[in-house]
Design a protein around this motif. Structure first.
Motif, PDB file in Angstrom:
ATOM      1  N   VAL A 172       0.872  -1.180   0.000  1.00 15.68           N
ATOM      2  CA  VAL A 172       0.000   0.000   0.000  1.00 15.68           C
ATOM      3  C   VAL A 172       0.905   1.225   0.000  1.00 15.68           C
ATOM      4  O   VAL A 172       1.746   1.385   0.892  1.00 15.68           O
ATOM      5  N   THR A 173       0.722   2.098  -0.997  1.00 16.25           N
ATOM      6  CA  THR A 173       1.603   3.254  -1.118  1.00 16.25           C
ATOM      7  C   THR A 173       0.814   4.493  -1.525  1.00 16.25           C
ATOM      8  O   THR A 173      -0.401   4.439  -1.766  1.00 16.25           O
ATOM      9  N   THR A 174       1.495   5.598  -1.587  1.00 20.32           N
ATOM     10  CA  THR A 174       0.883   6.877  -1.934  1.00 20.32           C
ATOM     11  C   THR A 174       0.408   6.885  -3.388  1.00 20.32           C
ATOM     12  O   THR A 174       1.066   6.318  -4.268  1.00 20.32           O
ATOM     13  N   LYS A 175      -0.723   7.518  -3.634  1.00 22.89           N
ATOM     14  CA  LYS A 175      -1.273   7.592  -4.979  1.00 22.89           C
ATOM     15  C   LYS A 175      -0.232   8.151  -5.950  1.00 22.89           C
ATOM     16  O   LYS A 175       0.386   9.188  -5.703  1.00 22.89           O
ATOM     17  N   GLY A 176      -0.064   7.417  -7.060  1.00 22.35           N
ATOM     18  CA  GLY A 176       0.906   7.821  -8.064  1.00 22.35           C
ATOM     19  C   GLY A 176       2.233   7.092  -7.966  1.00 22.35           C
ATOM     20  O   GLY A 176       3.093   7.255  -8.835  1.00 22.35           O
ATOM     21  N   PHE A 177       2.412   6.267  -6.912  1.00 24.34           N
ATOM     22  CA  PHE A 177       3.704   5.604  -6.694  1.00 24.34           C
ATOM     23  C   PHE A 177       3.558   4.078  -6.669  1.00 24.34           C
ATOM     24  O   PHE A 177       4.350   3.389  -6.035  1.00 24.34           O
ATOM     25  N   ARG A 178       2.573   3.591  -7.388  1.00 27.67           N
ATOM     26  CA  ARG A 178       2.317   2.160  -7.410  1.00 27.67           C
ATOM     27  C   ARG A 178       3.499   1.358  -7.958  1.00 27.67           C
ATOM     28  O   ARG A 178       3.740   0.212  -7.552  1.00 27.67           O
ATOM     29  N   ASP A 179       4.246   1.926  -8.890  1.00 24.45           N
ATOM     30  CA  ASP A 179       5.332   1.197  -9.545  1.00 24.45           C
ATOM     31  C   ASP A 179       6.693   1.408  -8.879  1.00 24.45           C
ATOM     32  O   ASP A 179       7.736   1.111  -9.470  1.00 24.45           O
ATOM     33  N   ASP A 206      -5.074   7.669  -1.247  1.00 20.92           N
ATOM     34  CA  ASP A 206      -5.022   9.097  -1.574  1.00 20.92           C
ATOM     35  C   ASP A 206      -4.542   9.883  -0.361  1.00 20.92           C
ATOM     36  O   ASP A 206      -5.279  10.054   0.621  1.00 20.92           O
ATOM     37  N   GLU A 207      -3.305  10.338  -0.412  1.00 17.57           N
ATOM     38  CA  GLU A 207      -2.719  11.172   0.650  1.00 17.57           C
ATOM     39  C   GLU A 207      -1.400  11.716   0.114  1.00 17.57           C
ATOM     40  O   GLU A 207      -0.877  11.229  -0.870  1.00 17.57           O
ATOM     41  N   VAL A 255       0.744  -7.449   4.343  1.00 11.63           N
ATOM     42  CA  VAL A 255       0.643  -6.140   3.696  1.00 11.63           C
ATOM     43  C   VAL A 255       1.775  -5.251   4.205  1.00 11.63           C
ATOM     44  O   VAL A 255       1.992  -5.153   5.422  1.00 11.63           O
ATOM     45  N   ALA A 256       2.493  -4.635   3.282  1.00  9.79           N
ATOM     46  CA  ALA A 256       3.492  -3.623   3.629  1.00  9.79           C
ATOM     47  C   ALA A 256       2.918  -2.249   3.310  1.00  9.79           C
ATOM     48  O   ALA A 256       2.265  -2.075   2.274  1.00  9.79           O
ATOM     49  N   VAL A 257       3.145  -1.294   4.181  1.00 16.50           N
ATOM     50  CA  VAL A 257       2.675   0.074   3.968  1.00 16.50           C
ATOM     51  C   VAL A 257       3.899   0.978   3.868  1.00 16.50           C
ATOM     52  O   VAL A 257       4.728   1.023   4.786  1.00 16.50           O
ATOM     53  N   CYS A 258       4.027   1.685   2.756  1.00 12.47           N
ATOM     54  CA  CYS A 258       5.146   2.606   2.572  1.00 12.47           C
ATOM     55  C   CYS A 258       4.631   3.864   1.886  1.00 12.47           C
ATOM     56  O   CYS A 258       4.387   3.870   0.671  1.00 12.47           O
ATOM     57  N   LEU A 259       4.442   4.925   2.651  1.00 10.70           N
ATOM     58  CA  LEU A 259       3.956   6.194   2.123  1.00 10.70           C
ATOM     59  C   LEU A 259       5.094   7.203   2.061  1.00 10.70           C
ATOM     60  O   LEU A 259       6.079   7.119   2.802  1.00 10.70           O
ATOM     61  N   LEU A 260       4.939   8.171   1.177  1.00  9.13           N
ATOM     62  CA  LEU A 260       5.970   9.202   1.024  1.00  9.13           C
ATOM     63  C   LEU A 260       6.211   9.947   2.331  1.00  9.13           C
ATOM     64  O   LEU A 260       5.264  10.307   3.038  1.00  9.13           O
TER      65      LEU A 260
END
Length: 511
Positions: free
Chosen positions: A81-88, A121-122, A153-158
């Motif tokens: 699970v990541t920040t919108k726009g950073f799926r790849d 979305d964040e 599940v791994a969570v990595c947000l900007l």
């Protein structure tokens, strides 16, 4: 006090008991279910020492479960699970090829499939919130992950290393909605700058969670049934954690076994020194610099082709163990490894059904190993079987093939020792060579000659030195965190470091 250390290797499981009467050692063959080998090795050494299981006061285990699971890709079905726009993010990486001119050689694929990379979305910035977290997007992600039946599940947000508020909330919602899944948030695992490395570390931690947790649960039950105290686990940094702490972040166990050898070498050796641990499957090398143990740590290294951003003992490993299989490539060149005969069936000379030539077979044919007495676990070596295996290479007589196999293995180990010394600015000629592991002392003098080292240290317990390090290790965790502070705020930096390094629950946390 009776301190017990049990180290699982690819061929043998080693046990050491250190008590008031001195030190007792034992070796047994490793088993497919590691917990069975651990309990068997513990029972063997306790029987030799005449100590009851209930009299063990400290029990530390070094495991290869996490490393093997990653190497063999026996991992949980994992999502990111990541920040919108950073799926790849995981697939773009650093856009660096493993080898510049070998265009067919692709980077190691991520442990997460692309369809299991979802966005929320964040947007957190380096200084403040740019876009608040939309919890409805998290709910959509949850529904998608439920349909995919993910186990982790791994969570990595900007910028979660700078401000983990959004990431912590996403992890909380996921844990509530997916109670059966293992959830790893990047700020809990590796709160460091560099998005790609933080993401790979978090996904590896999540993917290892279920298989490692199951193993640690079995180990706890097996130890309890044998009357042993609950074991602690050696971490990659050389510290020791409880089973609960290790299960919470299993990526910290990736160098669990080799770290024990580095701890023991620091105790018995006088820096500067080269550590050389040659076991049945691989050879681990490291450099002990003058100063404290902190100088032996790195905060990032490659494990199984993945960048892992965690405090680890700075170890370089090559596939040149006693059980490494020798073979001839299509071009006619003699190779050794990376395949290993392991414990079952083991090298041909073990007489357990193995037929492929190994480094151990070569040493036996060259007269470096005794035929008259068992080497460990009651194993008596069969020289005729070793000769037949080496002759099958088709490169001359058994003796000629054996000399070639040993030369190739030694060359690989010399190169590994140069990686941790010459390539990092250390002079191997000024260092002593600490040789250990079941096969280490067999090759120590030849390695020292090629490196220019003038002093070789081989201890009576060299064959089980990693287990000695486990028994002697301190209860400690090492933490690292990226702190962004202007130089004018030096006092704030000092406070942050002090907070990170504060002692907790009787253990030391090094920052």
């Amino acid at each position: 006090m009776n301190a017990l250390g049990v180290d699982v290797g690819g061929t043998f499981t080693d046990a050491v008991l250190v008590g008031p009467e001195g030190m007792v050692t034992a070796k047994v063959l490793s088993t497919r279910s590691q917990e069975e080998g651990v309990v068997a090795a513990a029972g063997e050494v306790l029987e030799r020492a005449g100590v009851a299981p209930g009299d063990v006061t400290h029990f530390v285990h070094g495991s290869t479960v996490a490393t093997n699971a990653l190497l063999e890709r026996r991992l949980a079905r994992t999502a990111l699970v990541t920040t919108k726009g950073f799926r790849d993010l995981l697939f773009l990486g650093r856009q660096a090829r493993p080898s510049l001119y070998r265009l067919h050689e692709a980077p190691t694929p991520p442990v997460v499939e692309r369809e299991l990379c979802v966005e929320v979305d964040e947007r957190m910035g380096p200084h403040d919130v740019i876009r608040p977290l939309d919890e409805a997007s998290v709910e959509r992600a949850v529904r998608r992950l439920k349909r995919a039946r993910v186990e982790a599940v791994a969570v990595c947000l900007l910028f979660a290393f700078r401000d983990p508020a959004h990431e912590a909330r996403v992890a909380e919602l996921l844990r509530d909605a997916l109670p059966g899944a293992f959830v790893a948030a990047s700020h809990e695992v590796a709160a460091e700058v560099r998005e790609f490395e933080r993401a790979t570390t978090a996904t590896i931690d999540a993917a290892l969670g279920p298989p490692t947790g199951r193993y640690l649960g079995r180990l706890k039950a097996a130890a309890e049934q044998a009357g042993l105290p609950e074991p602690h686990v050696m971490l990659s940094s050389g510290g020791v954690a409880t089973l609960e702490q290790a299960a919470r972040h299993p990526a910290a166990m990736l160098l669990s076994g080799p770290a024990g050898g580095a701890v023991a070498a620091r105790i018995v050796g006088e820096p500067p020194a080269l550590g050389f641990d040659m076991g049945g499957t691989s050879c681990d090398t490291f450099f002990l610099a003058e100063g404290g143990g902190e100088s032996d740590l790195t905060v990032q290294r490659q494990v199984a082709g993945f960048p892992v951003r965690l405090p680890m003992v700075d170890i370089h490993t090559v596939s040149a163990g006693g059980g490494s299989i020798a073979w001839v490539d299509p071009g006619g060149a003699l190779r050794v490894g990376p395949q290993s005969a392991g414990a079952d069936p083991g090298p041909a000379c073990y007489g357990r059904g193995g037929s492929e030539p190994t480094v151990t077979d070569a040493n036996l044919v060259l007269g470096r190993l005794p035929v008259e007495s068992p080497i460990a676990a009651g194993l008596r070596l069969d020289r005729d079987a070793a000769r037949a295996a080496l002759e099958s290479l088709g490169i001359g007589s058994a003796e000629e093939a054996a000399q070639g196999v040993v030369a190739v293995a030694v060359n690989a180990m010399v190169q590994a020792l140069r990686v941790v010394s010459v390539e990092r600015g250390h002079d191997p000629a000024a260092a002593s060579l600490i040789a250990f592991g079941g096969a280490g002392p067999l090759h120590a003098c030849e390695l020292a000659t090629q490196l220019g080292a003038r002093r070789v240290l081989c201890l009576p317990a060299s064959g089980v030195l990693s287990a000695v390090g486990l028994a002697a290790a301190e209860r400690r965790r090492d933490a690292s965190r990226s702190l962004l502070r202007p130089l004018a705020e030096a006092d704030g930096l000092e406070r942050a470091v002090a907070e990170l390094a504060a002692a907790r629950d009787g253990e030391t946390v090094r920052a």
